[in-house]
Design a protein around this motif. Structure first.
Motif, mmCIF file in Angstrom:
data_model
loop_
_atom_site.group_PDB
_atom_site.id
_atom_site.type_symbol
_atom_site.label_atom_id
_atom_site.label_comp_id
_atom_site.label_asym_id
_atom_site.label_seq_id
_atom_site.Cartn_x
_atom_site.Cartn_y
_atom_site.Cartn_z
ATOM 1 N N SER A 1 0.790 -1.131 0.074
ATOM 2 C CA SER A 1 0.124 0.029 0.208
ATOM 3 C C SER A 1 0.926 1.267 0.016
ATOM 4 N N PHE A 2 1.831 1.193 0.668
ATOM 5 C CA PHE A 2 2.933 2.467 0.614
ATOM 6 C C PHE A 2 3.535 2.701 -0.595
ATOM 7 N N MET A 3 3.877 1.428 -1.324
ATOM 8 C CA MET A 3 4.459 1.579 -2.658
ATOM 9 C C MET A 3 3.079 2.357 -3.470
ATOM 10 N N HIS A 4 2.186 2.022 -3.543
ATOM 11 C CA HIS A 4 1.140 2.609 -4.142
ATOM 12 C C HIS A 4 0.862 4.135 -3.865
ATOM 13 N N ARG A 5 0.876 4.473 -2.776
ATOM 14 C CA ARG A 5 0.854 5.928 -2.273
ATOM 15 C C ARG A 5 1.937 6.534 -2.786
ATOM 16 N N VAL A 6 3.241 6.106 -2.682
ATOM 17 C CA VAL A 6 4.522 6.743 -3.290
ATOM 18 C C VAL A 6 4.096 7.275 -4.655
ATOM 19 N N ALA A 7 3.539 6.236 -5.694
ATOM 20 C CA ALA A 7 3.611 6.372 -6.978
ATOM 21 C C ALA A 7 2.517 7.591 -7.302
ATOM 22 N N ARG A 8 1.348 7.395 -6.292
ATOM 23 C CA ARG A 8 0.318 8.379 -6.695
ATOM 24 C C ARG A 8 0.822 9.935 -6.417
ATOM 25 N N TYR A 9 1.276 9.749 -5.253
ATOM 26 C CA TYR A 9 1.857 11.166 -4.750
ATOM 27 C C TYR A 9 2.923 11.852 -5.564
ATOM 28 N N LEU A 10 3.687 11.008 -6.202
ATOM 29 C CA LEU A 10 4.947 11.351 -7.141
ATOM 30 C C LEU A 10 4.203 11.961 -8.330
ATOM 31 N N ALA A 11 3.171 11.119 -8.936
ATOM 32 C CA ALA A 11 2.778 11.284 -10.213
ATOM 33 C C ALA A 11 1.649 12.582 -10.104
ATOM 34 N N ALA A 12 0.803 12.498 -8.944
ATOM 35 C CA ALA A 12 -0.384 13.345 -8.929
ATOM 36 C C ALA A 12 -0.008 14.717 -8.343
ATOM 37 N N ASP A 13 0.830 14.588 -7.052
ATOM 38 C CA ASP A 13 1.105 15.633 -6.400
ATOM 39 C C ASP A 13 2.288 16.404 -6.889
ATOM 40 N N LYS A 14 3.328 15.717 -7.178
ATOM 41 C CA LYS A 14 4.595 16.484 -7.584
ATOM 42 C C LYS A 14 4.985 16.379 -9.026
ATOM 43 N N GLY A 15 3.905 15.811 -10.060
ATOM 44 C CA GLY A 15 4.281 16.204 -11.172
ATOM 45 C C GLY A 15 5.346 15.129 -11.877
ATOM 46 N N PHE B 1 4.035 -0.369 -10.246
ATOM 47 C CA PHE B 1 4.211 0.752 -10.035
ATOM 48 C C PHE B 1 3.807 1.731 -11.352
ATOM 49 N N HIS B 2 4.059 1.295 -12.358
ATOM 50 C CA HIS B 2 3.701 2.084 -13.759
ATOM 51 C C HIS B 2 2.362 2.032 -13.916
ATOM 52 N N GLU B 3 1.382 0.999 -13.549
ATOM 53 C CA GLU B 3 0.114 1.066 -13.819
ATOM 54 C C GLU B 3 -0.546 2.211 -12.873
ATOM 55 N N VAL B 4 -0.214 2.353 -11.786
ATOM 56 C CA VAL B 4 -0.548 3.375 -10.775
ATOM 57 C C VAL B 4 -0.022 4.917 -11.382
ATOM 58 N N ALA B 5 1.014 4.844 -11.514
ATOM 59 C CA ALA B 5 1.433 6.099 -12.341
ATOM 60 C C ALA B 5 1.043 6.686 -13.768
ATOM 61 N N VAL C 1 10.128 10.943 8.210
ATOM 62 C CA VAL C 1 10.328 9.341 8.227
ATOM 63 C C VAL C 1 9.656 8.794 9.410
ATOM 64 N N VAL C 2 8.597 7.855 8.999
ATOM 65 C CA VAL C 2 7.631 7.480 9.993
ATOM 66 C C VAL C 2 7.394 6.123 9.537
ATOM 67 N N GLN C 3 6.644 5.149 10.341
ATOM 68 C CA GLN C 3 6.151 4.041 9.975
ATOM 69 C C GLN C 3 5.249 4.280 8.759
ATOM 70 N N ILE C 4 5.440 3.135 7.799
ATOM 71 C CA ILE C 4 4.879 3.203 6.463
ATOM 72 C C ILE C 4 3.320 3.388 6.478
ATOM 73 N N HIS C 5 2.793 2.802 7.522
ATOM 74 C CA HIS C 5 1.457 2.986 7.459
ATOM 75 C C HIS C 5 0.779 4.415 7.910
ATOM 76 N N LYS C 6 1.788 5.113 8.508
ATOM 77 C CA LYS C 6 1.593 6.387 8.989
ATOM 78 C C LYS C 6 1.850 7.691 7.798
ATOM 79 N N TRP C 7 2.408 6.991 6.883
ATOM 80 C CA TRP C 7 2.942 8.073 5.607
ATOM 81 C C TRP C 7 1.851 8.222 4.785
ATOM 82 N N ARG C 8 1.232 9.453 5.055
ATOM 83 C CA ARG C 8 -0.060 9.952 4.358
ATOM 84 C C ARG C 8 -0.957 8.772 4.059
ATOM 85 N N PRO C 9 -1.541 8.165 4.995
ATOM 86 C CA PRO C 9 -2.491 7.024 4.899
ATOM 87 C C PRO C 9 -3.828 7.383 4.095
ATOM 88 N N ASP C 10 -4.188 6.390 3.293
ATOM 89 C CA ASP C 10 -5.478 6.613 2.810
ATOM 90 C C ASP C 10 -6.567 6.620 3.834
#
Length: 285
Positions: free
Chosen positions: A72-86, A103-107, A254-263
């Motif tokens: 789930s963290f990997m998916h949020r990373v891909a979404r954050y970088l693609a959607a929020d950071k361009g 990863f590429h499917e999410v991005a 840097v936090v536990q992965i479930h706390k990094w911008r969780p859904d």
């Protein structure tokens, strides 16, 4: 412990069985990527992997929760970088056995023109690499068979140089990989070498294994992994933060992965003791 979307950058086993296209899958010993696949209900694993996974679940029943949180963290990373950071081009090291959404499917769901280069040295990933190459027509994906402990082979690979423009920002993803490098100096050197080639404006995302929240049970997990021939190196919060030195951490740091911008639906649903991974994303000025 391979909680990656991915496999270990570890050594070469002595023997094993052959898979797709004659790739030697080394089925005689457990491998992190296949343990991960087994725990999450996949189909690409063998008796040695199931034995290691079952032994780990016996001492730490939360392993499945932990691995699901990592994905789930990997998916949020891909979404954050693609959607929020361009970000429109990515380097994902430690790809692992393809499991949709990759990863590429999410991005590319956010930006179809996104380009993704995958890197792994696990032979089973090579055997299934075609599943990683299902890019949109507008974008592109590529796969490099390489060991992250030899970063020069990655950053000079034709597949990378032909797919990514290193004069433009890149999103580097190292999800649950550095625990396969037991020596701290080597781990920091490898990460720094790859980050150094990224241009200003790039982002670095990582998940780093820790036993800070359940040290006694995770000491037994480490023993199980070592007994099955897998590498596992826990690191403290301070050691995890060191991987981001010289970069500007995105909130919440840097936090536990479930706390990094969780859904929103996941907030408060996971116990801290069930998660053995720190995560973060940082900006390269």
């Amino acid at each position: 412990m391979s909680e990656t979307d991915g496999g270990a950058p570890g050594g070469t086993p002595a023997s094993g069985g052959a898979g797709a296209e004659g790739v030697d899958l080394h089925t005689d010993r457990a491998h992190g990527a296949r343990i991960y696949d087994y725990i999450l209900g996949g189909k690409d694993h063998y008796a040695a992997d199931r034995a290691a996974g079952d032994a780990t679940l016996q001492v730490w029943p939360s392993l499945r929760i932990h691995m699901q949180a990592n994905r789930s963290f990997m998916h949020r990373v891909a979404r954050y970088l693609a959607a929020d950071k361009g970000i429109r081009q990515f380097l994902d090291i430690g790809t692992g056995i393809p499991t949709s959404p990759n990863f590429h499917e999410v991005a590319q769901a956010i930006a179809p023109e996104s380009r993704v280069v995958y890197v792994d040295n696990d032979p089973i990933v090579l055997a299934h690499a075609r599943a990683l190459l299902t890019s949109t027509p507008e974008g592109r994906t590529a796969y490099i068979q390489a060991d992250m402990r030899e970063p020069e082979t990655i950053i000079t690979a034709p597949e990378l140089l032909e797919t990514l423009d290193l004069s433009r920002p890149v999103g580097l993803s190292l999800i649950a990989m550095v625990h396969f490098i037991e020596d701290d100096d080597e781990a920091y050197r490898v990460v720094r070498r790859i980050v150094d080639v990224l241009p200003s404006g790039s982002y670095f995302a990582a998940a780093i294994a820790t036993d800070d929240f359940a040290p006694e049970v995770l000491a037994r997990v480490q023993e199980v992994y070592h007994s099955h021939g897998e590498t596992l190196r826990w690191r403290t919060l301070a050691q995890a933060e060191r991987f981001f030195e010289g970069l500007e951490l995105e909130e919440p740091g840097v936090v536990q992965i479930h706390k990094w911008r969780p859904d929103h639906v996941d907030v408060g649903r996971v116990d801290d003791a069930d998660i053995a991974m720190y995560g973060g994303i940082a900006y390269k000025p």
